[in-house]
Design a protein around this motif. Structure first.
Motif, PDB file in Angstrom:
ATOM      1  N   ALA A  98       7.503  29.452  77.309  1.00 32.44           N
ATOM      2  CA  ALA A  98       8.219  28.403  78.126  1.00 32.44           C
ATOM      3  C   ALA A  98       8.487  29.122  79.682  1.00 32.44           C
ATOM      4  O   ALA A  98       8.283  28.408  80.612  1.00 32.44           O
ATOM      5  N   ALA A  99       9.029  30.259  79.479  1.00 32.43           N
ATOM      6  CA  ALA A  99       9.219  31.067  80.863  1.00 32.43           C
ATOM      7  C   ALA A  99       7.818  31.438  81.391  1.00 32.43           C
ATOM      8  O   ALA A  99       7.925  31.030  82.713  1.00 32.43           O
ATOM      9  N   MET A 100       6.960  31.547  80.918  1.00 33.74           N
ATOM     10  CA  MET A 100       5.631  32.134  81.542  1.00 33.74           C
ATOM     11  C   MET A 100       4.928  30.634  82.444  1.00 33.74           C
ATOM     12  O   MET A 100       4.411  30.891  83.084  1.00 33.74           O
ATOM     13  N   LEU A 101       5.415  29.592  81.647  1.00 31.99           N
ATOM     14  CA  LEU A 101       4.932  28.268  82.234  1.00 31.99           C
ATOM     15  C   LEU A 101       5.988  27.655  83.428  1.00 31.99           C
ATOM     16  O   LEU A 101       5.557  26.639  83.992  1.00 31.99           O
ATOM     17  N   GLY A 102       6.938  28.233  83.663  1.00 30.33           N
ATOM     18  CA  GLY A 102       7.937  28.037  84.570  1.00 30.33           C
ATOM     19  C   GLY A 102       8.851  27.318  84.170  1.00 30.33           C
ATOM     20  O   GLY A 102       9.700  26.627  84.773  1.00 30.33           O
ATOM     21  N   LEU A 103       9.058  26.793  82.653  1.00 30.97           N
ATOM     22  CA  LEU A 103      10.061  26.028  82.179  1.00 30.97           C
ATOM     23  C   LEU A 103      11.222  26.589  82.047  1.00 30.97           C
ATOM     24  O   LEU A 103      12.448  25.828  81.580  1.00 30.97           O
ATOM     25  N   SER A 104      11.531  28.057  82.160  1.00 33.48           N
ATOM     26  CA  SER A 104      12.718  28.557  81.883  1.00 33.48           C
ATOM     27  C   SER A 104      12.877  29.903  82.549  1.00 33.48           C
ATOM     28  O   SER A 104      11.797  30.309  82.869  1.00 33.48           O
ATOM     29  N   SER A 105      13.766  30.628  82.629  1.00 30.97           N
ATOM     30  CA  SER A 105      13.970  31.888  83.316  1.00 30.97           C
ATOM     31  C   SER A 105      13.334  32.965  82.314  1.00 30.97           C
ATOM     32  O   SER A 105      13.417  33.076  81.387  1.00 30.97           O
ATOM     33  N   MET A 106      12.460  33.956  83.313  1.00 26.41           N
ATOM     34  CA  MET A 106      11.828  35.173  82.683  1.00 26.41           C
ATOM     35  C   MET A 106      12.927  36.337  82.644  1.00 26.41           C
ATOM     36  O   MET A 106      12.434  37.331  82.479  1.00 26.41           O
ATOM     37  N   ARG A 107      14.086  36.243  83.218  1.00 22.37           N
ATOM     38  CA  ARG A 107      14.997  37.240  83.446  1.00 22.37           C
ATOM     39  C   ARG A 107      15.155  38.105  82.088  1.00 22.37           C
ATOM     40  O   ARG A 107      14.899  39.526  82.036  1.00 22.37           O
ATOM     41  N   PRO A 108      15.361  37.642  80.930  1.00 17.29           N
ATOM     42  CA  PRO A 108      15.456  38.449  79.637  1.00 17.29           C
ATOM     43  C   PRO A 108      14.213  39.114  79.296  1.00 17.29           C
ATOM     44  O   PRO A 108      14.204  40.465  78.976  1.00 17.29           O
ATOM     45  N   TRP A 109      12.877  38.361  79.643  1.00 15.84           N
ATOM     46  CA  TRP A 109      11.884  39.132  79.183  1.00 15.84           C
ATOM     47  C   TRP A 109      11.769  40.159  80.267  1.00 15.84           C
ATOM     48  O   TRP A 109      11.241  41.300  79.921  1.00 15.84           O
ATOM     49  N   HIS A 110      11.830  40.133  81.582  1.00 10.32           N
ATOM     50  CA  HIS A 110      11.403  40.966  82.516  1.00 10.32           C
ATOM     51  C   HIS A 110      12.552  42.274  82.387  1.00 10.32           C
ATOM     52  O   HIS A 110      12.051  43.499  82.243  1.00 10.32           O
ATOM     53  N   GLN A 111      13.741  41.836  81.940  1.00 10.32           N
ATOM     54  CA  GLN A 111      14.587  43.147  81.608  1.00 10.32           C
ATOM     55  C   GLN A 111      14.317  43.883  80.504  1.00 10.32           C
ATOM     56  O   GLN A 111      14.409  45.218  80.347  1.00 10.32           O
ATOM     57  N   ALA A 112      13.987  43.308  79.266  1.00 11.49           N
ATOM     58  CA  ALA A 112      13.348  44.033  78.247  1.00 11.49           C
ATOM     59  C   ALA A 112      12.329  44.961  78.464  1.00 11.49           C
ATOM     60  O   ALA A 112      12.121  46.223  77.995  1.00 11.49           O
ATOM     61  N   LEU A 113      11.229  44.316  79.297  1.00 14.21           N
ATOM     62  CA  LEU A 113      10.123  45.117  79.459  1.00 14.21           C
ATOM     63  C   LEU A 113      10.343  46.262  80.387  1.00 14.21           C
ATOM     64  O   LEU A 113       9.892  47.408  80.215  1.00 14.21           O
ATOM     65  N   GLU A 114      11.353  46.058  81.291  1.00 12.59           N
ATOM     66  CA  GLU A 114      11.703  47.099  82.170  1.00 12.59           C
ATOM     67  C   GLU A 114      12.270  48.341  81.510  1.00 12.59           C
ATOM     68  O   GLU A 114      11.870  49.521  81.962  1.00 12.59           O
ATOM     69  N   GLN A 115      12.968  48.223  80.402  1.00 13.17           N
ATOM     70  CA  GLN A 115      13.601  49.156  79.711  1.00 13.17           C
ATOM     71  C   GLN A 115      12.760  49.866  78.814  1.00 13.17           C
ATOM     72  O   GLN A 115      12.684  51.110  78.527  1.00 13.17           O
ATOM     73  N   GLN A 116      11.607  49.066  78.434  1.00 14.72           N
ATOM     74  CA  GLN A 116      10.792  49.761  77.149  1.00 14.72           C
ATOM     75  C   GLN A 116       9.719  50.138  77.958  1.00 14.72           C
ATOM     76  O   GLN A 116       9.166  51.173  77.294  1.00 14.72           O
ATOM     77  N   ALA A 117       8.958  49.681  78.817  1.00 18.68           N
ATOM     78  CA  ALA A 117       7.713  50.208  79.508  1.00 18.68           C
ATOM     79  C   ALA A 117       7.724  49.852  81.157  1.00 18.68           C
ATOM     80  O   ALA A 117       6.990  48.843  81.441  1.00 18.68           O
ATOM     81  N   PRO A 118       8.579  50.494  81.735  1.00 15.78           N
ATOM     82  CA  PRO A 118       8.541  50.229  83.256  1.00 15.78           C
ATOM     83  C   PRO A 118       7.215  50.365  84.053  1.00 15.78           C
ATOM     84  O   PRO A 118       7.039  49.393  84.854  1.00 15.78           O
ATOM     85  N   GLY A 119       6.487  51.330  83.863  1.00 14.67           N
ATOM     86  CA  GLY A 119       5.245  51.359  84.386  1.00 14.67           C
ATOM     87  C   GLY A 119       4.210  50.222  83.997  1.00 14.67           C
ATOM     88  O   GLY A 119       3.604  49.911  84.948  1.00 14.67           O
ATOM     89  N   ALA A 120       4.176  49.920  82.857  1.00 14.95           N
ATOM     90  CA  ALA A 120       3.222  48.891  82.324  1.00 14.95           C
ATOM     91  C   ALA A 120       3.973  47.538  82.910  1.00 14.95           C
ATOM     92  O   ALA A 120       3.050  46.557  83.436  1.00 14.95           O
ATOM     93  N   HIS A 121       5.272  47.340  83.189  1.00 17.97           N
ATOM     94  CA  HIS A 121       5.823  46.132  83.736  1.00 17.97           C
ATOM     95  C   HIS A 121       5.317  46.301  85.461  1.00 17.97           C
ATOM     96  O   HIS A 121       4.679  45.084  85.691  1.00 17.97           O
ATOM     97  N   LEU A 122       5.392  47.262  85.907  1.00 15.65           N
ATOM     98  CA  LEU A 122       4.967  46.948  87.381  1.00 15.65           C
ATOM     99  C   LEU A 122       3.513  46.837  87.591  1.00 15.65           C
ATOM    100  O   LEU A 122       3.046  46.149  88.380  1.00 15.65           O
TER     101      LEU A 122
END
Length: 389
Positions: A98-122
């Motif tokens: 839903a977030a990737m389709l723009g139906l809700s916020s992606m903040r939790p997903w971005h935050q989790a990915l930044e903590q677990q794999a910052p290089g892959a996130h960028l």
């Protein structure tokens, strides 16, 4: 009585499935003289009971056990726990889609990915079409690719005209400049922003300065300042990435990087920038550090989202040694450095209090100011002056 095809149609199962169930003893047919199988109403109801048990998530083996004996409560509780885990995982999957389709916020997903794999996130953000500047701002500011443009427009409106976008003071920068073992002839100011430090260093040293940032608007502000102070021949603004410096190795006597090493990661920045420093050259870096052994829960939660790699001074000193430097001096930024950043920002936010302007960017800045108000001292900025070995 039902023939196998009739029973299969009533319960929505295939003929082969019914034959398998009969083999397990779940239903029983009676053979006619002509070889046809006939099933009773009892078999139909038994199959419907079986389907209800399966709808509860039980395996066929578990269903059979329930049909043949009393309910196995521990087994059912275990199955319920397993189903709850599956439902939670599917809900997370749904929220991400839903977030990737723009139906809700992606903040939790971005935050989790930044903590677990910052290089892959960028790298993933770059593949989505964001420039490096946009991707870095998304990682550290908006944290939501769906709302990034709107967020950054609001953010720029809030900070427009502010001199400091982070803690810093002329006194602290000059203290670091005096700690260098010799005056620099060539100096690179990384992440210079609007150039407050670049101008200060030009006014207090004879160095030829390259002021590097990936924001052309900020560099435009710097050019205006340089022209007003007749420093165009001393400072060269350059729009480029700190992660891909366009210079030959060992190009500079000194690299200066106040408040920006976190973008690459402290260790990564020290390792990469060392390539461009002359032998026995210097690197000046400021970074946010833990001061208290334990942060208050609200501060811990805030920095876990804003800067997951928040470390102690000792941890940073160990990294400096590990990356081939020796530390000449280190000290915390002064109270004035924080005041230069926080006081104008508080005034700007207060001026917007009665405005109709409301946004996630404003809410985030208010939250940051609240954390600083209540917990500054548990953490702080620290300036490190180091020399290559």
């Amino acid at each position: 009585m039902y023939r196998i095809s009739e029973l299969a149609a009533k319960v929505g199962l295939s003929r082969s499935t019914l034959l398998y169930y009969e083999k397990l003893g779940l239903v029983t047919s009676r053979r006619q003289a002509n070889g046809y199988r006939l099933y009773h109403e009892q078999d139909l109801q038994q199959l419907r009971l079986l389907q209800q048990l399966q709808a509860g998530g039980l395996s066929l083996k578990e269903c059979q056990a329930c049909l043949e004996a009393r309910l196995d409560r521990p087994a059912l509780l275990e199955r319920l726990r397993s189903l709850d885990e599956e439902i939670a995982a599917r809900q997370r999957s749904r929220e991400l889609l839903a977030a990737m389709l723009g139906l809700s916020s992606m903040r939790p997903w971005h935050q989790a990915l930044e903590q677990q794999a910052p290089g892959a996130h960028l790298a993933w953000l770059r593949r989505q079409g964001f420039s490096e500047k946009q991707a870095l701002r998304l990682k550290w500011l908006s944290r939501d690719m769906n709302q990034h443009e709107h967020y950054m427009a609001d953010f720029e409106r809030i900070v427009e005209g502010l001199k400091h976008l982070g803690p810093g003071s002329a006194q602290d920068s000059l203290k670091a400049l005096r700690a260098l073992p010799r005056p620099p002839a060539t100096l690179l100011d990384i992440g210079c922003g609007r150039g407050a430090t670049s101008v200060l260093l030009a006014e207090h040293s004879a160095a030829q300065i390259t002021a590097l940032d990936n924001d052309e608007h900020s560099l435009g502000c710097l050019r205006e300042t340089l022209a007003a102070r007749s420093l165009q021949e001393r400072v060269t603004p350059l729009c480029a990435s700190m992660t891909h410096l366009p210079f030959a190795p060992q190009r500079f006597d000194t690299i200066w990087a106040e408040g920006c090493a976190y973008i690459m990661g402290f260790d990564n920045a020290l390792a990469y920038w060392r390539t461009f420093i002359k032998p026995q050259g210097c690197l000046v870096v400021s970074d946010l550090v833990r001061v208290a052994d334990r942060l208050a829960p609200s501060a811990e939660a805030f920095w876990q989202a804003a800067y997951p790699d928040l470390q102690s001074v000792d941890t940073r000193l160990a990294a400096i040694t590990r990356q081939g430097y020796r530390c000449l001096l280190h000290f915390p930024l002064s109270a004035q450095a924080w005041a230069n950043y926080l006081e104008p920002l508080r005034e700007r936010v207060a001026a917007l209090a009665n405005d109709t302007f409301a946004s996630q960017a404003l809410a985030d800045i208010r939250r940051e100011l609240e954390i600083h108000q209540n917990h500054l001292g548990e953490y702080g900025y620290h300036l490190f002056i180091m020399q290559t070995r």
